[in-house]
Design a protein around this motif. Sequence first.
Motif, short mmCIF file in Angstrom:
data_model
loop_
_atom_site.label_atom_id
_atom_site.label_comp_id
_atom_site.label_asym_id
_atom_site.label_seq_id
_atom_site.Cartn_x
_atom_site.Cartn_y
_atom_site.Cartn_z
N VAL A 68 -3.44 29.13 -13.11
CA VAL A 68 -3.77 29.83 -11.87
C VAL A 68 -3.87 28.84 -10.71
CG1 VAL A 68 -5.54 31.18 -10.67
CG2 VAL A 68 -4.91 31.75 -13.02
N VAL A 69 -4.59 27.75 -10.92
CA VAL A 69 -4.76 26.75 -9.86
C VAL A 69 -3.43 26.08 -9.54
CG1 VAL A 69 -5.88 24.56 -9.27
CG2 VAL A 69 -7.19 26.37 -10.39
N ASP A 70 -2.63 25.82 -10.56
CA ASP A 70 -1.31 25.21 -10.36
C ASP A 70 -0.45 26.09 -9.46
OD1 ASP A 70 0.36 23.00 -10.88
OD2 ASP A 70 1.42 24.07 -12.48
N ALA A 71 -0.47 27.40 -9.71
CA ALA A 71 0.32 28.34 -8.91
C ALA A 71 -0.25 28.47 -7.50
CB ALA A 71 0.35 29.71 -9.59
N ALA A 72 -1.58 28.54 -7.38
CA ALA A 72 -2.21 28.72 -6.07
C ALA A 72 -1.99 27.51 -5.17
CB ALA A 72 -3.71 28.98 -6.24
N THR A 73 -2.12 26.32 -5.72
CA THR A 73 -1.93 25.12 -4.90
C THR A 73 -0.48 24.97 -4.45
OG1 THR A 73 -1.65 23.77 -6.90
CG2 THR A 73 -3.85 23.86 -5.92
N GLU A 74 0.46 25.45 -5.26
CA GLU A 74 1.87 25.39 -4.87
C GLU A 74 2.14 26.30 -3.67
OE1 GLU A 74 5.96 24.29 -4.96
OE2 GLU A 74 4.17 23.39 -5.88
N ARG A 75 1.42 27.41 -3.56
CA ARG A 75 1.59 28.29 -2.39
C ARG A 75 0.97 27.65 -1.14
NH1 ARG A 75 5.70 30.48 -2.99
NH2 ARG A 75 5.21 31.66 -1.10
N ILE A 76 -0.09 26.87 -1.33
CA ILE A 76 -0.73 26.19 -0.21
C ILE A 76 0.09 24.97 0.24
CG2 ILE A 76 -2.78 24.84 0.46
CD1 ILE A 76 -4.41 26.67 -1.39
N PHE A 77 0.65 24.25 -0.73
CA PHE A 77 1.44 23.05 -0.45
C PHE A 77 2.78 23.20 -1.19
CE2 PHE A 77 2.83 18.69 -0.50
CZ PHE A 77 2.25 18.09 0.60
N GLY A 83 10.17 17.43 0.59
CA GLY A 83 9.72 16.80 -0.65
C GLY A 83 9.08 17.79 -1.61
N PRO A 84 8.49 17.28 -2.68
CA PRO A 84 7.89 18.13 -3.72
C PRO A 84 6.63 18.84 -3.25
CG PRO A 84 7.38 15.84 -4.13
CD PRO A 84 8.36 15.84 -3.00
N GLY A 85 6.29 19.90 -3.97
CA GLY A 85 5.07 20.64 -3.68
C GLY A 85 3.94 20.22 -4.60
N ALA A 86 2.86 20.97 -4.53
CA ALA A 86 1.65 20.62 -5.29
C ALA A 86 1.91 20.58 -6.79
CB ALA A 86 0.55 21.63 -4.98
#
Length: 244
Positions: A68-77, A83-86
Motif C-alpha cells: 500500500v505504501v509503495d503504491a501511495a508513494t509512487e503516486r506522490i513521487f 527519472g525514476p519514481g518512489a
Amino acid sequence: MVEENKENPESLSRRKFIRNTGYTVGGLAIGGVIGSILPLGTAKKHKEEKAANFNQALMYFTPEQFRVVDAATERIFPKDDHGPGAKELGVAFFIDHQLAGEWGFNGREYMQAPFFQGEKVQGYQGRLKRRDIFDIAIREIQNHSKDVYKKDFTALKGEEQDAILRDFEENKVNITTISPSGFFQMLRSVTLEGAYSDPLYGGNKNMDGWKMKNYPGSQMAYANIIDKKFKKVKPQSLQNHMNH
C-alpha cells in the motif's frame, strides 16, 4: 499470576530485520523484496538470485502494508521523463526503516499528557506514535478504497489511487482516531525525504534521486576542484566512505 513477557519494541524490530535479511537458501542469502515479502516456500524458487541491497528488507511493515505504501508513494513521487519514481527509488523501504527506529517511536519528542489541539505551526500534538498513525492510516486507505471502488488500494488505477489520497488530503474521509490530512502531509514529507536521503537509509536507490538533481551527495572534500569552474562530480553515499 503469570507475568506478561514485555519486550522492548525496538528489540522486536531489530529481531524482525535480522530474520528478514537472514534467510539462506543453498548458501545464498535471500534479502530485499524476495526475502522480506515473499513466503519462504516461494523464496526457494529464487535461490539463484542474490540480494543486491540488504538494506531493502522489511523491518516494520507487513507485506500488505508495504504494498500500500509503495503504491501511495509512487503516486506522490511518480516516475516521469526526468527519472525514476518512489517505487524504483525504494522510498517505501526508507519509510519502513524510519518507522522501526526513533522516528517511528517519536523517540526524541515529548509525548506525555495533557494533549491539546495545537496550531498548524506547532505540528503534531497527539498521543499516537508515528508507527501507530501509519498502521491506522494504511488500514483506512484500504477501507476507503473498498467503500468507493470495491477494490484494494493496490488494485486501483492510478487516477483512482490519486482520488483516494486526495480524499485524505482534503479531510473527506471520516476517521476519528487520526487526522486524514495530517497523515497525508506526513506521508508526502517522508516520501520526499526517502527520495533524496542518503541511500544508507533505504531510499534513493543507486543515488538516482541525487542524480536527477545533480546533487553530489556526501563528498569528503572539494579541495581538488575548488579552484575550477563548475564541475559535475559523481555523487557519493556515506556507504561509499564506509566501504573504503
